[in-house]
Design a protein around this motif. Structure first.
Motif, PDB file in Angstrom:
ATOM      1  N   TYR A  66      88.108  55.180-110.190  1.00 42.51           N
ATOM      2  CA  TYR A  66      87.044  55.525-111.137  1.00 42.51           C
ATOM      3  C   TYR A  66      87.623  56.763-111.839  1.00 42.51           C
ATOM      4  N   TYR A  67      88.170  57.810-111.065  1.00 42.62           N
ATOM      5  CA  TYR A  67      88.469  59.295-111.622  1.00 42.62           C
ATOM      6  C   TYR A  67      89.971  59.187-111.668  1.00 42.62           C
ATOM      7  N   LYS A  68      90.850  58.159-111.230  1.00 45.15           N
ATOM      8  CA  LYS A  68      92.286  58.163-111.470  1.00 45.15           C
ATOM      9  C   LYS A  68      93.024  59.089-110.611  1.00 45.15           C
ATOM     10  N   ARG A  69      92.456  59.741-109.758  1.00 52.61           N
ATOM     11  CA  ARG A  69      92.990  60.972-108.852  1.00 52.61           C
ATOM     12  C   ARG A  69      93.565  60.468-107.602  1.00 52.61           C
ATOM     13  N   GLY A  70      93.185  59.259-107.228  1.00 51.92           N
ATOM     14  CA  GLY A  70      93.909  58.853-105.921  1.00 51.92           C
ATOM     15  C   GLY A  70      92.989  58.993-104.569  1.00 51.92           C
ATOM     16  N   LEU A  71      91.897  59.805-104.763  1.00 53.55           N
ATOM     17  CA  LEU A  71      91.181  59.681-103.630  1.00 53.55           C
ATOM     18  C   LEU A  71      90.552  58.705-103.055  1.00 53.55           C
ATOM     19  N   ALA A  72      90.322  58.631-101.804  1.00 55.52           N
ATOM     20  CA  ALA A  72      89.501  57.567-101.274  1.00 55.52           C
ATOM     21  C   ALA A  72      87.769  57.836-101.555  1.00 55.52           C
ATOM     22  N   LEU A  73      87.662  59.135-101.444  1.00 56.13           N
ATOM     23  CA  LEU A  73      86.138  59.474-101.560  1.00 56.13           C
ATOM     24  C   LEU A  73      86.096  60.614-102.676  1.00 56.13           C
ATOM     25  N   TYR A  74      85.281  60.211-103.505  1.00 52.43           N
ATOM     26  CA  TYR A  74      84.724  61.271-104.553  1.00 52.43           C
ATOM     27  C   TYR A  74      83.577  61.638-104.087  1.00 52.43           C
ATOM     28  N   LYS A  75      83.170  62.809-103.626  1.00 51.59           N
ATOM     29  CA  LYS A  75      81.876  63.306-103.306  1.00 51.59           C
ATOM     30  C   LYS A  75      81.201  64.500-104.185  1.00 51.59           C
ATOM     31  N   ARG A  76      80.010  64.138-104.772  1.00 51.57           N
ATOM     32  CA  ARG A  76      79.257  65.417-105.443  1.00 51.57           C
ATOM     33  C   ARG A  76      78.961  66.326-104.728  1.00 51.57           C
ATOM     34  N   ARG A  77      79.249  67.568-105.398  1.00 54.43           N
ATOM     35  CA  ARG A  77      78.725  68.631-104.586  1.00 54.43           C
ATOM     36  C   ARG A  77      77.999  69.656-105.852  1.00 54.43           C
ATOM     37  N   SER A  78      76.978  70.046-105.605  1.00 55.13           N
ATOM     38  CA  SER A  78      76.320  70.690-106.717  1.00 55.13           C
ATOM     39  C   SER A  78      76.265  72.354-106.340  1.00 55.13           C
ATOM     40  N   ILE A  79      76.696  73.141-107.431  1.00 50.58           N
ATOM     41  CA  ILE A  79      76.688  74.664-106.947  1.00 50.58           C
ATOM     42  C   ILE A  79      75.875  75.174-108.190  1.00 50.58           C
ATOM     43  N   ILE A  80      75.582  76.521-107.946  1.00 53.02           N
ATOM     44  CA  ILE A  80      74.966  77.436-108.959  1.00 53.02           C
ATOM     45  C   ILE A  80      76.282  78.066-109.682  1.00 53.02           C
ATOM     46  N   GLU A  81      76.229  78.010-111.116  1.00 54.76           N
ATOM     47  CA  GLU A  81      77.093  78.453-111.919  1.00 54.76           C
ATOM     48  C   GLU A  81      77.340  79.987-111.913  1.00 54.76           C
ATOM     49  N   GLY A  82      78.281  80.741-111.519  1.00 55.23           N
ATOM     50  CA  GLY A  82      78.199  82.295-111.373  1.00 55.23           C
ATOM     51  C   GLY A  82      77.932  82.709-110.122  1.00 55.23           C
ATOM     52  N   ALA A  83      77.320  81.791-109.222  1.00 52.54           N
ATOM     53  CA  ALA A  83      77.073  82.025-107.882  1.00 52.54           C
ATOM     54  C   ALA A  83      77.590  80.921-107.069  1.00 52.54           C
ATOM     55  N   GLU A  84      79.084  80.655-107.195  1.00 54.25           N
ATOM     56  CA  GLU A  84      79.337  79.111-106.594  1.00 54.25           C
ATOM     57  C   GLU A  84      79.198  79.139-105.060  1.00 54.25           C
ATOM     58  N   ASP A  85      78.863  80.252-104.356  1.00 53.44           N
ATOM     59  CA  ASP A  85      78.770  80.238-102.985  1.00 53.44           C
ATOM     60  C   ASP A  85      77.238  79.705-102.461  1.00 53.44           C
ATOM     61  N   LEU A  86      76.505  79.712-103.545  1.00 54.90           N
ATOM     62  CA  LEU A  86      75.137  78.964-103.360  1.00 54.90           C
ATOM     63  C   LEU A  86      75.127  77.495-103.772  1.00 54.90           C
ATOM     64  N   LEU A  87      74.531  76.827-102.903  1.00 54.26           N
ATOM     65  CA  LEU A  87      74.597  75.170-103.205  1.00 54.26           C
ATOM     66  C   LEU A  87      73.356  74.784-103.595  1.00 54.26           C
ATOM     67  N   TYR A  88      73.364  74.018-104.750  1.00 58.49           N
ATOM     68  CA  TYR A  88      72.231  73.514-105.044  1.00 58.49           C
ATOM     69  C   TYR A  88      71.729  72.141-104.520  1.00 58.49           C
ATOM     70  N   GLU A  89      70.833  72.537-103.664  1.00 55.19           N
ATOM     71  CA  GLU A  89      70.410  71.415-102.673  1.00 55.19           C
ATOM     72  C   GLU A  89      69.159  70.675-102.783  1.00 55.19           C
ATOM     73  N   ASP A  90      69.246  69.696-103.658  1.00 54.25           N
ATOM     74  CA  ASP A  90      67.865  69.013-103.840  1.00 54.25           C
ATOM     75  C   ASP A  90      67.775  67.464-102.825  1.00 54.25           C
ATOM     76  N   GLY A  91      68.750  67.621-101.971  1.00 54.05           N
ATOM     77  CA  GLY A  91      68.632  66.264-101.070  1.00 54.05           C
ATOM     78  C   GLY A  91      69.193  65.020-101.598  1.00 54.05           C
ATOM     79  N   SER A  92      69.475  65.108-102.728  1.00 49.03           N
ATOM     80  CA  SER A  92      70.303  63.835-103.151  1.00 49.03           C
ATOM     81  C   SER A  92      71.803  63.998-103.032  1.00 49.03           C
ATOM     82  N   HIS A  93      72.498  62.653-102.714  1.00 45.80           N
ATOM     83  CA  HIS A  93      73.794  62.651-102.560  1.00 45.80           C
ATOM     84  C   HIS A  93      74.437  61.471-103.373  1.00 45.80           C
ATOM     85  N   ALA A  94      75.815  61.909-103.727  1.00 45.61           N
ATOM     86  CA  ALA A  94      76.325  60.676-104.495  1.00 45.61           C
ATOM     87  C   ALA A  94      77.830  60.709-103.915  1.00 45.61           C
ATOM     88  N   TYR A  95      78.206  59.485-103.644  1.00 44.56           N
ATOM     89  CA  TYR A  95      79.545  59.089-103.106  1.00 44.56           C
ATOM     90  C   TYR A  95      80.016  57.995-103.866  1.00 44.56           C
TER      91      TYR A  95
END
Length: 289
Positions: free
Chosen positions: A123-152
């Motif tokens: 789908y993304y043409k980058r060759g990866l076997a897995l593209y896994k979504r990771r949500s973060i807070i812009e400007g504070a990238e060490d903070l994860l935006y954890e809403d309990g939803s996951h996309a693979y």
């Protein structure tokens, strides 16, 4: 229009639903993809329709299941080029959440949910076997935006093996069977079991006919609609000029396709995507009908 039996493999979404509706088949796959043990599967459905209203967009899930801890999983097989996967995943997750949260429950009661797309193409043409979504807070990238939803998003045509060994073997199997390539699976009890389940379906004449009928139905509808629309347009083109006739024929093809898909109770947005008409035009045809 027919489908050759040699085209039937686990990459076929209907076959995928048949095989993976068995907990003993889908649980090892989920654990390989997520790289963790999951609770006992307590609920599973295949080819399930979720729709909130007649004129609202609906979805059909290949596999929808839940484990004993309430975690929700949606596993989809995507053959060929995919479009708008990110927005499809967003819509799928919101639909699953609305179905599982009771009216009087708070948002804290929402369980973890995973939407997993297994794609035959990258789908993304980058060759990866897995593209896994990771949500973060812009400007504070060490903070994860954890809403309990996951996309693979999995890529069976991968070049970079960034998944567990069993998950990679599963993707190799999908790729080989879809492309009709040879692959030795004798050292994998799991893949041997999955492959035998597919062969059992192929050897059952009744199941094959049913699956072929379902898979071919939409193709037939589009082909018939195209032919009828073009024939009507050509007849009118004799009177009004070939160029206008072809233009009219193209439009009539789309209209005929829309009418046939409306009769099959498909969602208006899906019909718009398939026919090439705008959602407003499809709604008008639905109202006129």
């Amino acid at each position: 229009m027919s489908i050759d039996i040699s085209d039937i493999s686990l990459a076929n979404d209907l076959v995928f639903g048949e095989v993976m509706r068995q907990p003993e088949n889908v649980k090892p796959l989920l654990e390989a993809v997520l790289e963790k043990e999951i609770a006992e599967i307590v609920f599973i459905e295949k080819q399930q329709d979720i729709k909130d209203g007649l004129y609202l967009h609906g979805i059909r899930l290949d596999i929808s299941l839940a484990d004993a801890e309430g975690t929700q999983y949606c596993v989809e097989m995507q053959v060929g080029r995919a479009y708008d996967l990110e927005k499809r995943i967003r819509f799928y997750q919101s639909s699953i959440d609305r179905r599982t949260l009771e009216a009087a429950e708070t948002y804290r009661k929402l369980h973890e949910s995973y939407v997993i797309f297994i794609c035959t193409d990258d789908y993304y043409k980058r060759g990866l076997a897995l593209y896994k979504r990771r949500s973060i807070i812009e400007g504070a990238e060490d903070l994860l935006y954890e809403d309990g939803s996951h996309a693979y998003i999995l890529n069976a045509n991968f070049k970079i093996p960034n998944m567990s060994g069993p998950a990679l073997d599963f993707l190799r199997y999908i790729h080989a069977r879809h492309r009709k390539l040879s692959m030795d699976i004798s050292d994998s009890d799991y893949l041997t079991k999955i492959d035998q389940a597919v062969e059992d379906i192929k050897s059952d004449k009744g199941r094959v006919e049913r699956l072929m009928t379902l898979a071919a139905k939409l193709q037939d509808e589009r082909w018939i609609g195209r032919q009828e629309g073009l024939e009507e347009g050509i007849e009118k083109g004799i009177e009004k000029g070939i160029e206008k006739g072809i233009e009219k024929g193209t439009y009539d093809t789309k209209v005929t396709t829309v009418k046939r898909l409306l009769a099959r109770k498909m969602s208006l947005e899906d019909i718009a995507d398939i026919s090439g008409l705008s959602i407003a035009e499809v709604k008008k045809l639905a109202e006129d009908k």
